[in-house]
Motif scaffolding. Structure first.
Motif, PDB file in Angstrom:
ATOM      1  N   LEU A  47       0.806  -1.227   0.000  1.00 58.41           N
ATOM      2  CA  LEU A  47       0.000   0.000   0.000  1.00 58.41           C
ATOM      3  C   LEU A  47       0.841   1.282   0.000  1.00 58.41           C
ATOM      4  CD1 LEU A  47      -2.883   1.083   0.025  1.00 58.41           C
ATOM      5  CD2 LEU A  47      -2.815   1.008   2.520  1.00 58.41           C
ATOM      6  N   GLU A  48       1.855   1.331   0.877  1.00 58.73           N
ATOM      7  CA  GLU A  48       2.698   2.551   0.949  1.00 58.73           C
ATOM      8  C   GLU A  48       3.412   2.789  -0.379  1.00 58.73           C
ATOM      9  OE1 GLU A  48       2.651   4.547   3.476  1.00 58.73           O
ATOM     10  OE2 GLU A  48       1.301   3.181   4.548  1.00 58.73           O
ATOM     11  N   LYS A  49       3.865   1.698  -0.983  1.00 58.79           N
ATOM     12  CA  LYS A  49       4.597   1.805  -2.254  1.00 58.79           C
ATOM     13  C   LYS A  49       3.676   2.311  -3.362  1.00 58.79           C
ATOM     14  CE  LYS A  49       7.782  -1.761  -0.827  1.00 58.79           C
ATOM     15  NZ  LYS A  49       8.429  -3.051  -1.056  1.00 58.79           N
ATOM     16  N   ILE A  50       2.419   1.885  -3.332  1.00 61.19           N
ATOM     17  CA  ILE A  50       1.441   2.354  -4.323  1.00 61.19           C
ATOM     18  C   ILE A  50       1.300   3.872  -4.209  1.00 61.19           C
ATOM     19  CG2 ILE A  50      -1.034   2.350  -4.898  1.00 61.19           C
ATOM     20  CD1 ILE A  50      -1.079  -0.601  -3.993  1.00 61.19           C
ATOM     21  N   TRP A  51       1.261   4.339  -2.966  1.00 59.85           N
ATOM     22  CA  TRP A  51       1.047   5.772  -2.762  1.00 59.85           C
ATOM     23  C   TRP A  51       2.258   6.567  -3.257  1.00 59.85           C
ATOM     24  CZ3 TRP A  51      -2.823   8.561  -2.967  1.00 59.85           C
ATOM     25  CH2 TRP A  51      -2.809   9.880  -2.507  1.00 59.85           C
ATOM     26  N   VAL A  52       3.444   6.090  -3.001  1.00 60.59           N
ATOM     27  CA  VAL A  52       4.653   6.768  -3.504  1.00 60.59           C
ATOM     28  C   VAL A  52       4.672   6.728  -5.037  1.00 60.59           C
ATOM     29  CG1 VAL A  52       7.188   6.741  -3.534  1.00 60.59           C
ATOM     30  CG2 VAL A  52       5.960   6.249  -1.400  1.00 60.59           C
ATOM     31  N   ALA A  53       4.255   5.605  -5.616  1.00 56.59           N
ATOM     32  CA  ALA A  53       4.233   5.479  -7.088  1.00 56.59           C
ATOM     33  C   ALA A  53       3.270   6.484  -7.716  1.00 56.59           C
ATOM     34  CB  ALA A  53       3.847   4.052  -7.484  1.00 56.59           C
ATOM     35  N   GLY A  54       2.311   6.960  -6.932  1.00 52.54           N
ATOM     36  CA  GLY A  54       1.338   7.930  -7.429  1.00 52.54           C
ATOM     37  C   GLY A  54       1.857   9.362  -7.432  1.00 52.54           C
ATOM     38  N   GLU A  55       3.056   9.566  -6.895  1.00 49.74           N
ATOM     39  CA  GLU A  55       3.620  10.928  -6.894  1.00 49.74           C
ATOM     40  C   GLU A  55       3.979  11.343  -8.321  1.00 49.74           C
ATOM     41  OE1 GLU A  55       6.895  10.828  -4.146  1.00 49.74           O
ATOM     42  OE2 GLU A  55       5.570  10.466  -2.435  1.00 49.74           O
ATOM     43  N   LYS A  56       4.209  12.640  -8.478  1.00 47.57           N
ATOM     44  CA  LYS A  56       4.531  13.155  -9.817  1.00 47.57           C
ATOM     45  C   LYS A  56       5.865  12.609 -10.314  1.00 47.57           C
ATOM     46  CE  LYS A  56       3.737  17.398 -11.557  1.00 47.57           C
ATOM     47  NZ  LYS A  56       2.594  17.208 -12.451  1.00 47.57           N
ATOM     48  N   TRP A  57       5.956  12.440 -11.592  1.00 49.88           N
ATOM     49  CA  TRP A  57       7.214  12.044 -12.244  1.00 49.88           C
ATOM     50  C   TRP A  57       8.287  13.085 -11.944  1.00 49.88           C
ATOM     51  CZ3 TRP A  57      10.449   9.015 -14.859  1.00 49.88           C
ATOM     52  CH2 TRP A  57      11.365   9.587 -15.732  1.00 49.88           C
ATOM     53  N   ASP A  58       9.466  12.609 -11.585  1.00 48.74           N
ATOM     54  CA  ASP A  58      10.618  13.484 -11.342  1.00 48.74           C
ATOM     55  C   ASP A  58      11.788  12.892 -12.127  1.00 48.74           C
ATOM     56  OD1 ASP A  58      12.885  14.727 -10.427  1.00 48.74           O
ATOM     57  OD2 ASP A  58      12.371  14.584  -8.307  1.00 48.74           O
ATOM     58  N   PRO A  59      12.294  13.616 -13.140  1.00 44.98           N
ATOM     59  CA  PRO A  59      13.371  13.048 -13.953  1.00 44.98           C
ATOM     60  C   PRO A  59      14.648  12.796 -13.156  1.00 44.98           C
ATOM     61  CG  PRO A  59      12.965  15.348 -14.535  1.00 44.98           C
ATOM     62  CD  PRO A  59      11.894  14.960 -13.567  1.00 44.98           C
ATOM     63  N   GLU A  60      14.782  13.447 -11.982  1.00 43.04           N
ATOM     64  CA  GLU A  60      16.012  13.319 -11.176  1.00 43.04           C
ATOM     65  C   GLU A  60      16.015  12.068 -10.302  1.00 43.04           C
ATOM     66  OE1 GLU A  60      18.397  15.509 -11.667  1.00 43.04           O
ATOM     67  OE2 GLU A  60      17.080  16.632 -13.027  1.00 43.04           O
TER      68      GLU A  60
END
Ligand code: FMN
Length: 176
Positions: A73-86
């Motif tokens: 569940l926690e990983k799903i939420w982090v995966a939902g963050e905005k794309w960051d090329p860095e």
């Protein structure tokens, strides 16, 4: 009702892995997802055109649908963050990866299953694009399936998206 979709809930949530033209892997959760056809094996996802995943899928014409468990569940939420090329979201979420067999994006071996897909068709509806894809290779962790090949729902407890950061786990299985 602009937010009508909030009452079409809770929804199965998958983690889609993609790879862009520069070879950078990305992950994002998607809950506008459904099987479409048994034969050929087709599924659909509906993707907002402002997502990095969208551009990668349209450029490479391939992606992987990974089905997560409650423990992710926690990983799903982090995966939902905005794309960051860095910073890779896959690393930020602490997701393990393994090479796919037929496509560029990696599979997520902690998941119940990973479905390698080729894009068959894409059509824009409003601010999303429905992508129809063919499942060309399936990886399944057999411990999550019963003898009939059905999902052990009470073991997997698939996170069902309600809205925002809210997920439901309403599991009792009954035979009809
Ligand atoms: C549980 C969950 C389900 C989501 N489902 C979808 C979806 O079906 N379609 C979509 O376009 N975005 C969906 N999103 C939003 C994307 O995951 C989010 O915009 C993400 O930042 C996209 O990442 P990317 O830009 O790296 O592709 C969902 C987010 C969450 C948390």
């Amino acid at each position: 009702m602009e937010e009508f979709w909030k009452v079409l809930a809770p929804r199965i949530t998958v983690l889609v892995t993609t790879m862009d033209a520069k070879g950078r892997a990305d992950v994002a959760p998607f809950s506008f997802v459904s099987p479409v056809s048994f034969n050929p094996p087709l599924l659909m996802i509906s993707v907002g055109t402002n997502k990095h995943s969208y551009w990668s899928i349209m450029q490479k014409k391939e992606f992987v649908v990974n089905i997560p468990t409650e423990s992710m569940l926690e990983k799903i939420w982090v995966a939902g963050e905005k794309w960051d090329p860095e910073v890779s979201k896959i690393e930020r979420a602490g997701l393990k990866t393994a090479p796919s067999e037929k496509v560029g994006p990696p599979i997520l071996p902690e998941c119940v299953a990973s479905l390698e897909c080729y894009v068959e068709d894409a059509k824009k509806y409003g601010d999303h694009v429905i992508i129809i894809a063919r499942v060309i290779k399936t990886h399944v962790n057999e411990e999550f399936l019963d003898e009939e090949g059905r999902l052990k729902v009470d073991l997997v407890r698939p996170p069902l998206h309600v809205a925002d950061n809210l997920f439901a786990f309403p599991y009792v299985t009954k035979e009809a």
